[in-house]
Design an enzyme around this catalytic site. Structure first.
Site, mmCIF file in Angstrom:
data_model
loop_
_atom_site.group_PDB
_atom_site.id
_atom_site.type_symbol
_atom_site.label_atom_id
_atom_site.label_comp_id
_atom_site.label_asym_id
_atom_site.label_seq_id
_atom_site.Cartn_x
_atom_site.Cartn_y
_atom_site.Cartn_z
ATOM 1 N N ALA A 13 0.830 -1.201 0.000
ATOM 2 C CA ALA A 13 0.000 0.000 0.000
ATOM 3 C C ALA A 13 0.866 1.254 0.000
ATOM 4 C CB ALA A 13 -0.922 0.010 1.211
ATOM 5 N N ARG A 18 5.478 4.816 1.186
ATOM 6 C CA ARG A 18 5.805 6.235 1.350
ATOM 7 C C ARG A 18 6.296 6.570 2.750
ATOM 8 N NH1 ARG A 18 2.202 10.131 2.743
ATOM 9 N NH2 ARG A 18 0.523 8.636 2.384
ATOM 10 N N SER A 37 2.859 -9.272 -2.045
ATOM 11 C CA SER A 37 1.809 -8.651 -2.822
ATOM 12 C C SER A 37 1.005 -9.742 -3.499
ATOM 13 C CB SER A 37 2.401 -7.702 -3.867
ATOM 14 O OG SER A 37 1.378 -7.128 -4.667
ATOM 15 N N ARG A 38 -0.168 -9.374 -4.014
ATOM 16 C CA ARG A 38 -0.973 -10.352 -4.740
ATOM 17 C C ARG A 38 -0.318 -10.721 -6.066
ATOM 18 N NH1 ARG A 38 -6.470 -7.081 -4.761
ATOM 19 N NH2 ARG A 38 -4.887 -5.449 -5.073
ATOM 20 N N LEU A 74 -3.157 -3.182 4.539
ATOM 21 C CA LEU A 74 -4.253 -3.459 3.607
ATOM 22 C C LEU A 74 -5.448 -2.554 3.880
ATOM 23 C CD1 LEU A 74 -4.080 -7.356 3.799
ATOM 24 C CD2 LEU A 74 -3.230 -5.899 1.937
ATOM 25 N N HIS A 79 -8.692 -6.213 7.032
ATOM 26 C CA HIS A 79 -7.869 -6.376 8.229
ATOM 27 C C HIS A 79 -8.275 -7.567 9.075
ATOM 28 C CE1 HIS A 79 -6.253 -1.960 8.483
ATOM 29 N NE2 HIS A 79 -5.930 -2.571 7.364
ATOM 30 N N LYS A 97 -4.583 1.737 10.853
ATOM 31 C CA LYS A 97 -5.867 2.131 11.384
ATOM 32 C C LYS A 97 -6.886 2.259 10.255
ATOM 33 C CE LYS A 97 -5.758 6.432 9.767
ATOM 34 N NZ LYS A 97 -6.745 6.900 8.754
ATOM 35 N N ARG A 165 -10.361 5.148 0.014
ATOM 36 C CA ARG A 165 -11.230 5.911 0.905
ATOM 37 C C ARG A 165 -12.619 6.092 0.296
ATOM 38 N NH1 ARG A 165 -6.253 8.220 0.676
ATOM 39 N NH2 ARG A 165 -5.096 8.644 2.594
#
Length: 323
Positions: A13, A18, A37-38, A74, A79, A97, A165
């Protein structure tokens, strides 16, 4: 266990690439072993960048015997399954989170960590910044008298439609992504809180909430007002009001590791003081706290905010009028 926690990463992710993986270079108590990773291509790309092994598939990483702990960046809706799988495989877990989108799932994972005798920590970083600890000390030692009220906001500009999001199925929405920051800060400074009222604004096309606000209250009639959203100009701030002064913190939740930060302290007689806090790396501090919990065998959930915040966030959702 060796002197350093051997870490694997479930997923490549953006926040991992980052922020978290670069911060590992400053945490000698953790050694990055592998990223999964997938797709083999993505795993190889990230592994090459950070100098570790590449694994195609999350199950394959959990099966490795050279990994003590995993970091799970993820999407929130994934989660519960993968944190549970990691704990059952005997791995300690640091998860982004929110730990899960639902308080019952969160409670179940915390119980599983306790029974499995494994560390489980939710990755909320700002409490590990030295400025936040100093604010807590100021409040605790009476610098503003009795704390009576908290106001705080965390808002971000709109993201592309493809951003997680904006995905209801992946656990998106402003409530889960943004509200956690001022809600957690309010609890750290005022103690346990309950929800008095809440509002949410939804994007019906995307199926997620994009903005909201809530009024919380606690013992002694203390109150907290929080504003959150992901269609806004960027804000990241809070203020604590007491009967003898107030504390103001700007850029409260994501200060750069190399940034000098400030705390503005004002007394009832109008005297104002700016307290300067040297640069501090809250991401590295969070990773160090996780590593020390693992190395010292402090098994079970780390910190007491995870469960309380999950309950408050869910209550805010239930208290908000139907969209």
């Amino acid at each position: 266990m060796s002197e350093a926690v051997r870490l694997g990463v479930l997923g490549c992710a953006d926040i991992a690439i980052r922020k978290v993986l670069p911060a590992l270079a400053h945490v000698p108590s953790i050694r990055l072993v592998a990223v999964a990773s997938r797709t083999a291509e993505k795993a190889a790309e990230v592994a090459h960048r950070f100098g570790c092994a590449a694994v195609a598939g999350y199950e394959e990483l959990l099966d490795r015997t050279d990994i003590d702990a995993v970091y799970v960046p993820l999407p929130p809706a994934l989660h519960a399954d993968w944190v549970s799988a990691a704990l059952r495989c005997g791995k300690h877990v640091l998860a982004e989170k929110p730990l899960t989108p639902h308080p019952a799932e969160t409670a179940a994972l915390l119980d599983l960590a306790t029974s499995a005798r494994r560390v489980l920590m939710e990755n909320i970083m700002f409490p590990h910044h030295s400025r936040q600890r100093r604010v807590r000390d100021l409040v605790t030692t009476g610098a503003i008298g009795n704390p009576l009220a908290f106001t705080g906001s965390f808002t971000i500009p709109a993201r592309p439609a493809s951003d997680i999001r904006n995905s209801a199925s992946l656990g998106g929405g402003a409530l889960l992504d943004a509200a956690v920051y001022p809600v957690a800060a309010a609890q750290m400074l005022l103690g346990e809180l309950d929800v008095a009222s809440a509002v949410l604004r939804h994007d019906r096309e995307l199926g997620v909430d994009v903005a909201g606000a809530a009024l919380l209250h606690g013992a002694g009639d203390v109150t907290a007002q929080v504003v959150f959203g992901m269609r806004h100009a960027y804000t990241s701030e809070y203020q604590v009001l007491g009967d003898r002064g107030r504390i103001t913190v700007e850029n409260a939740y994501h200060p750069r590791a190399d940034a000098v930060t400030e705390i503005r302290l004002q007394s009832r007689n109008g005297t104002a003081e700016t307290l300067v806090v040297p640069p501090d790396d809250q991401c590295a501090n969070t990773l160090e706290a996780f590593a020390q919990a693992v190395l010292k065998s402090n098994t079970g959930p780390v910190g007491d905010l995870t469960s309380r915040t999950a309950v408050l966030i869910d209550e805010m959702r239930r208290r908000a009028p139907a969209a």
